[in-house]
Scaffold this active site. Structure first.
Site, PDB file in Angstrom:
ATOM      1  N   CYS A 165       0.807  -1.226   0.000  1.00 42.97           N
ATOM      2  CA  CYS A 165       0.000   0.000   0.000  1.00 42.97           C
ATOM      3  C   CYS A 165       0.837   1.271   0.000  1.00 42.97           C
ATOM      4  O   CYS A 165       0.277   2.370  -0.048  1.00 42.97           O
ATOM      5  CB  CYS A 165      -0.947  -0.014   1.184  1.00 42.97           C
ATOM      6  N   HIS A 305      -2.557   8.049   6.096  1.00 42.59           N
ATOM      7  CA  HIS A 305      -2.830   6.723   5.536  1.00 42.59           C
ATOM      8  C   HIS A 305      -4.226   6.284   5.977  1.00 42.59           C
ATOM      9  O   HIS A 305      -5.011   5.816   5.163  1.00 42.59           O
ATOM     10  CB  HIS A 305      -1.765   5.739   6.012  1.00 42.59           C
ATOM     11  N   GLU A 316      -0.626   5.281  13.566  1.00 43.53           N
ATOM     12  CA  GLU A 316      -0.332   6.495  12.803  1.00 43.53           C
ATOM     13  C   GLU A 316      -0.506   7.740  13.662  1.00 43.53           C
ATOM     14  O   GLU A 316       0.285   8.680  13.577  1.00 43.53           O
ATOM     15  CB  GLU A 316      -1.204   6.578  11.552  1.00 43.53           C
ATOM     16  N   PHE A 401       1.725  -3.394   3.932  1.00 43.15           N
ATOM     17  CA  PHE A 401       2.119  -4.710   4.420  1.00 43.15           C
ATOM     18  C   PHE A 401       3.590  -4.941   4.095  1.00 43.15           C
ATOM     19  O   PHE A 401       4.077  -4.550   3.017  1.00 43.15           O
ATOM     20  CB  PHE A 401       1.276  -5.803   3.752  1.00 43.15           C
TER      21      PHE A 401
END
Length: 414
Positions: A165, A305, A316, A401
């Site tokens: 991602c 994100h 985050e 990932f």
């Protein structure tokens, strides 16, 4: 002295539209692009909704015939259409000048998953002699970069990034560095993904990574909300034209924004779960600020994100607070994924476009579906309504990932 790098064109393919004006209006109006999936029968699936690009026909947006389109996987079609829109906006003529100074760098987390599934079925149902000779060039992760290069005859740096991602953000950051270090003058860059397939949907669902809020798909993606239960799988592409400042200026191009910083790190801790302390993510953000020669207080907005996962959103938030310190409480932070879902390797490309549009319009997009904010996520997430505010510099985060962390900083065009 390193060269300045600017944005001169943007193109998108999303569940909220393919044209920038329509797309931006929907973002600012807090609309959702999530709904029941229609490309295949999902009645037996645990998750039956996502951010699908509906009624998509590449021939309506590209100078390309139907026979040629059939030789391109869906993710590659998305990339070419988004690239065509970005090239048009930039007004760049690739037939002029040295083609070896024009390059491509497009990311994808998975590549041609649709083609893999189709040909797997063909192999076992009809035998090896019926497998398509176009299978390999259709499924390759680098097919998007390669086909963009061929379509516009770009002969400079050409590469592909596959960091899950974080792919598109890494691609844009790497392209930024190629121009900055005088290895190219123009780069077509971003990301594309088309993983809404039976295998893709069932695989992410079996990981328990996806929201199961099937009774209300449009409210399923809810970053930083206490009741979030996973991300929403989506598809699409975000492609931009990066250009050396003097090159753009000399041809009279409109400069949309300037790229000033890039950072990337790895968590080195787990293949799918984020570092709970956000250490690697924070280091990527700090590296991007250092690369841009900026202080934390120089940034007004973070396009996060923000995937709507229980662990990721807290990690985050922790990372942002560790980097921005006391300024964190003054930051505006939001997640485009609340409206579009998670486009995997394409997410950073679309979010880079959103960040560019935010600078241009001086509007920070919202995080929709915040109804009960998680007390462990205690920043200003621009809940439910977009916000007019002065924006000079924006940070855009992507984490993938494998522990991949990538961060970009852009600023208002001078």
């Amino acid at each position: 002295m390193s060269r300045r790098v600017v944005v001169t064109g943007c193109g998108i393919v999303t569940s909220l539209g393919l044209e920038i004006p329509e797309f931006w209006d929907s973002i600012c109006a807090a609309k959702s692009g999530i709904g029941r999936l229609e490309r295949f029968d999902v009645s037996d699936f645990k998750v039956q909704f996502g951010g699908e690009v509906k009624e998509f026909d590449a021939t309506e947006h590209l100078d390309i015939d139907g026979k040629e389109v059939k030789r391109l996987d869906r993710f590659c079609q998305f990339a070419l259409v988004a690239a065509a829109k970005a090239v048009t906006q930039a007004g760049v003529n690739f037939e002029e000048g040295d083609p070896f100074r024009n390059g491509v760098l497009v990311g994808s987390g998975i590549g041609g998953l649709n083609e893999i599934e189709q040909q797997h079925c063909t192999l076992f149902d009809r035998g090896p002699r019926r497998v398509s000779p176009f299978m390999i060039p259709k499924l390759m992760v680098n097919a998007a970069s390669g086909n963009i290069s061929v379509h516009w005859k770009l002969r400079g740096p050409n590469s592909a990034v596959a960091t899950a991602c974080a792919s598109a953000t890494n691609a844009i950051g790497d392209a930024f560095k190629l121009i900055q270090n005088d290895m190219a003058d123009v780069m077509v860059t971003g990301g594309s993904e088309a993983a809404i397939t039976p295998m893709g949907l069932s695989g992410f669902a079996r990981m328990n990574a996806l929201s199961t809020r099937g009774d209300s798909p449009q409210t399923a993606s809810r970053p930083w909300d206490k009741d979030r239960d996973g991300f929403v799988l989506s598809e699409g592409a975000g492609i931009v034209i990066l250009e050396e400042y003097e090159h753009a200026k000399n041809r009279g191009a409109e400069i949309l924004a300037e790229v000033v910083g890039y950072g990337m790190t790895a968590d080195g801790s787990h293949m799918t779960a984020p570092d709970p302390n956000g250490t690697g993510a924070g280091r990527a953000m700090a590296s991007a600020l250092r690369d841009a020669k900026l202080n934390p207080e120089d940034v007004q907005y973070v396009n996060a994100h923000g995937t709507s996962t229980p662990l990721g959103d807290v990690a985050e938030t922790t990372a942002i607070k560790s980097v921005f310190n006391s300024h964190a409480k003054d930051l505006a932070v939001s997640s485009t994924k609340s409206q579009l879902g998670h486009l995997l390797g394409a997410s950073g490309g679309v979010e880079f476009v959103v960040s560019t549009l935010a600078l241009q319009n001086q509007i920070a997009p919202p995080t929709i579906n915040i109804e009960n904010q998680d007390p462990d996520c205690d920043l200003d997430y621009i809940p439910n309504e977009s916000r007019d505010m002065p924006l000079n510099r924006i940070m855009s985060n992507s984490f993938g990932f494998g522990g991949h962390n990538a961060c970009l900083v852009i600023q208002k065009a001078a």
